[in-house]
Write a protein that holds these residues in place. Structure first.
Motif, short mmCIF file in Angstrom:
data_model
loop_
_atom_site.label_atom_id
_atom_site.label_comp_id
_atom_site.label_asym_id
_atom_site.label_seq_id
_atom_site.Cartn_x
_atom_site.Cartn_y
_atom_site.Cartn_z
N VAL A 128 44.01 41.88 47.18
CA VAL A 128 43.88 43.21 46.60
C VAL A 128 45.10 43.50 45.75
CG1 VAL A 128 43.81 45.68 47.12
CG2 VAL A 128 42.38 44.09 48.42
N VAL A 129 44.85 43.83 44.47
CA VAL A 129 45.89 44.26 43.54
C VAL A 129 45.39 45.58 42.96
CG1 VAL A 129 47.08 43.74 41.39
CG2 VAL A 129 46.61 41.91 43.01
N SER A 130 45.99 46.67 43.43
CA SER A 130 45.46 47.98 43.07
C SER A 130 46.56 49.03 43.02
CB SER A 130 44.41 48.38 44.11
OG SER A 130 43.85 49.63 43.81
N ARG A 162 45.40 51.41 49.45
CA ARG A 162 45.19 49.96 49.39
C ARG A 162 45.62 49.25 50.67
NH1 ARG A 162 48.99 51.50 46.20
NH2 ARG A 162 51.11 50.82 46.61
N ASP A 163 46.75 49.66 51.27
CA ASP A 163 47.22 49.00 52.48
C ASP A 163 46.29 49.25 53.67
OD1 ASP A 163 49.52 47.87 51.27
OD2 ASP A 163 50.57 49.78 51.47
N GLN A 164 45.79 50.47 53.79
CA GLN A 164 44.87 50.80 54.87
C GLN A 164 43.53 50.06 54.71
OE1 GLN A 164 46.51 53.06 53.03
NE2 GLN A 164 47.74 54.28 54.44
N ALA A 217 44.17 38.42 51.82
CA ALA A 217 45.63 38.38 51.91
C ALA A 217 46.09 39.62 52.69
CB ALA A 217 46.25 38.36 50.52
N PRO A 218 46.99 39.45 53.65
CA PRO A 218 47.34 40.55 54.55
C PRO A 218 48.12 41.69 53.92
CG PRO A 218 48.64 38.60 55.05
CD PRO A 218 47.65 38.20 54.02
N LYS A 219 48.64 41.49 52.73
CA LYS A 219 49.39 42.56 52.06
C LYS A 219 48.77 42.84 50.70
CE LYS A 219 53.80 41.92 54.25
NZ LYS A 219 54.83 42.88 54.39
N GLN A 244 48.99 34.41 47.37
CA GLN A 244 47.84 35.14 47.90
C GLN A 244 46.95 34.27 48.76
OE1 GLN A 244 48.21 38.40 47.32
NE2 GLN A 244 49.97 37.66 46.14
N MET A 245 47.13 32.98 48.69
CA MET A 245 46.31 32.05 49.46
C MET A 245 46.83 31.94 50.89
SD MET A 245 44.00 31.23 47.33
CE MET A 245 43.17 29.84 48.05
N PRO A 246 45.96 31.50 51.83
CA PRO A 246 46.43 31.36 53.21
C PRO A 246 47.52 30.30 53.31
CG PRO A 246 44.13 30.64 52.98
CD PRO A 246 44.57 31.14 51.64
#
Length: 143
Positions: free
Chosen positions: A82-84, A89-91, A104-106, A132-134
């Motif tokens: 997520v890029v926003s 966005r975090d929630q 991605a967790p962040k 962003q990848m695992p």
């Protein structure tokens, strides 16, 4: 790495296209596909395989960020990032993680992305995408 970037702001898409072109000229393996709407992204996801989907949550054809992620997550096996600029966005990412999404967790605050640096240093663009990848599994230690 094949990346679908879902972004509705044309100036951002233009900068990303330039960054992808510079990466290709530098022989960095980033195949970037752009989609301006959720519907366009879904059409691409039906036809192509991607390693990573970078998703803006504020799209003109999707007003619910949770549903935006759910729709994309249910279309295939790829990583979502997520890029926003949305405050929530975090929630939204935390909720998607609790639901088991490959995300991605962040979340990334779009306004802090160094688009000019992505253009000037293609390896920085690739590094951002790889972040962003695992994480790869830790190698086994010999006994």
């Amino acid at each position: 790495m094949k990346v679908l970037w879902v972004e509705d702001h044309e100036p951002v898409r233009d900068m990303l296209a330039i960054a992808a072109d510079k990466a290709a000229r530098s022989r960095i393996q980033v195949d970037l596909v752009m989609a301006p709407t959720l519907m366009a992204a879904e059409a691409r996801l039906r036809l192509e395989r991607f390693d990573l989907v970078v998703l803006d949550l504020g799209l003109p054809d999707s007003v619910d960020p949770d549903m935006t992620i759910a729709r994309v997550a249910n279309m295939g096996k790829y990583r979502i990032a997520v890029v926003s600029s949305m405050d929530t966005r975090d929630q939204v990412v935390a909720a998607a993680l609790r639901c088991g999404a490959n995300i991605a967790p962040k979340a990334v605050f779009k306004a802090t992305l160094p688009f000019n640096r992505f253009i000037q240093r293609p390896d920085t663009f690739e590094d951002f995408l790889l972040e962003q990848m695992p994480a790869a599994a830790a190698p086994a230690r010999a006994a």
